[in-house]
Design an enzyme around this catalytic site. Sequence first.
Site, PDB file in Angstrom:
ATOM      1  N   LYS A 187      36.486  26.662  25.882  1.00 22.77           N
ATOM      2  CA  LYS A 187      37.341  27.914  25.579  1.00 22.77           C
ATOM      3  C   LYS A 187      37.010  28.157  23.928  1.00 22.77           C
ATOM      4  CE  LYS A 187      40.982  28.485  28.683  1.00 22.77           C
ATOM      5  NZ  LYS A 187      42.100  27.741  29.176  1.00 22.77           N
ATOM      6  N   LYS A 241      33.481  27.753  38.773  1.00 20.57           N
ATOM      7  CA  LYS A 241      34.918  27.691  39.465  1.00 20.57           C
ATOM      8  C   LYS A 241      35.277  29.126  39.332  1.00 20.57           C
ATOM      9  CE  LYS A 241      38.636  27.257  36.373  1.00 20.57           C
ATOM     10  NZ  LYS A 241      39.984  26.925  35.953  1.00 20.57           N
ATOM     11  N   LYS A 245      39.097  34.569  36.840  1.00 20.51           N
ATOM     12  CA  LYS A 245      39.314  35.789  36.748  1.00 20.51           C
ATOM     13  C   LYS A 245      38.467  36.315  35.441  1.00 20.51           C
ATOM     14  CE  LYS A 245      42.025  39.547  34.682  1.00 20.51           C
ATOM     15  NZ  LYS A 245      42.493  40.682  35.239  1.00 20.51           N
TER      16      LYS A 245
END
Length: 323
Positions: free
Chosen positions: A111, A191, A194
């Site tokens: 992230k 994976k 969204k």
Amino acid sequence: MKRVFSGVRPTGKLHLGNYQGAVLNYVRLQDEYKCVYCVVDIHALTTLSETPMLQANINDMFMDLLAAGVDPEKAILFVQSHVPEINELAMLLGMVTPLSWLLRVPTFKEKARQHPENVNYGLVGYPVLMAADILLYKADIVPVGIDQQPHLELTREIVRTFNQRFGHTFDEPQAKLTEFPLVVGLDGKDKMSKSLNNHIEISATPEETQKRVMTAVTDPARIRKNDPGHPDVCNVFKLHQQFNTAEVPTICEECKKGNIGCVECKRKLANCINESLAPLRERRIALEAKPDYIKEVMNDGAKRASVIAKSTIEEVRARMNLR
Ligand code: TRP
């Protein structure tokens, strides 16, 4: 009786990855264990810079879980921030968590790479907040997707450190995977998620589902329809293994021989997904017409979760000699 806890971030609607990877187990476990399931809105804040959609997303995720079969008569279903003790426990567990552990967590590194402009203190502490979720409710079993395993390992390390310093307070929780712990997205690469827009929402209409499935990446070596295919490297085939078990052997054979093209194969897949999700989608539509019922379930869940949370926090305070 053993306790189960799991959380799902309200970043949008529930998608096939969440569903196959974890939520299937939420539903299965609720007959056998005391289950606590949570829409983790504070976790969502670690990657949001604005929150105008937050309440709508919480509501959507809550309804998706109910539609998927989480039963508020059996399990406790609530929203994380409705039980504020979580914040205190996360803060206290932070005192036994070395920063070096957090900086090497794979999801943190990923992230931080994706959003270098928003690497905040809360994001580094994400796994501590998750450990606090699990430990506040004294869970033994945690149904999650495989990507969450490093977080579970860290939770166990926090438990060991805490117990060593302050006396035995928590047991080490175990992850519980489904038979599809990693659902790959329609890009056939990462994976399903969204944020990568490679997902299918479980509450999508059959037409939307069909459209999304048609965009799926298949065997890259297959250029013409009659080229022999390689099901072992094709993500659409993997999805057939989850949604269309009956036809898997035939599809495998016919693909290898070049008798069935990717378009037909995807059409079959979309039909199977639509068929298997039809009852869930029907429940979802019914729930949308009952906002008062949703509020009631939310409030009741928070009340029941509070009882457990308050008792754990008292115990932790006493252990740490806070009073
Ligand atoms: N980190 C989890 C995810 O992204 C969500 C989560 C938050 C969770 N707290 C949890 C999962 C506690 C299991 C237990 O999917």
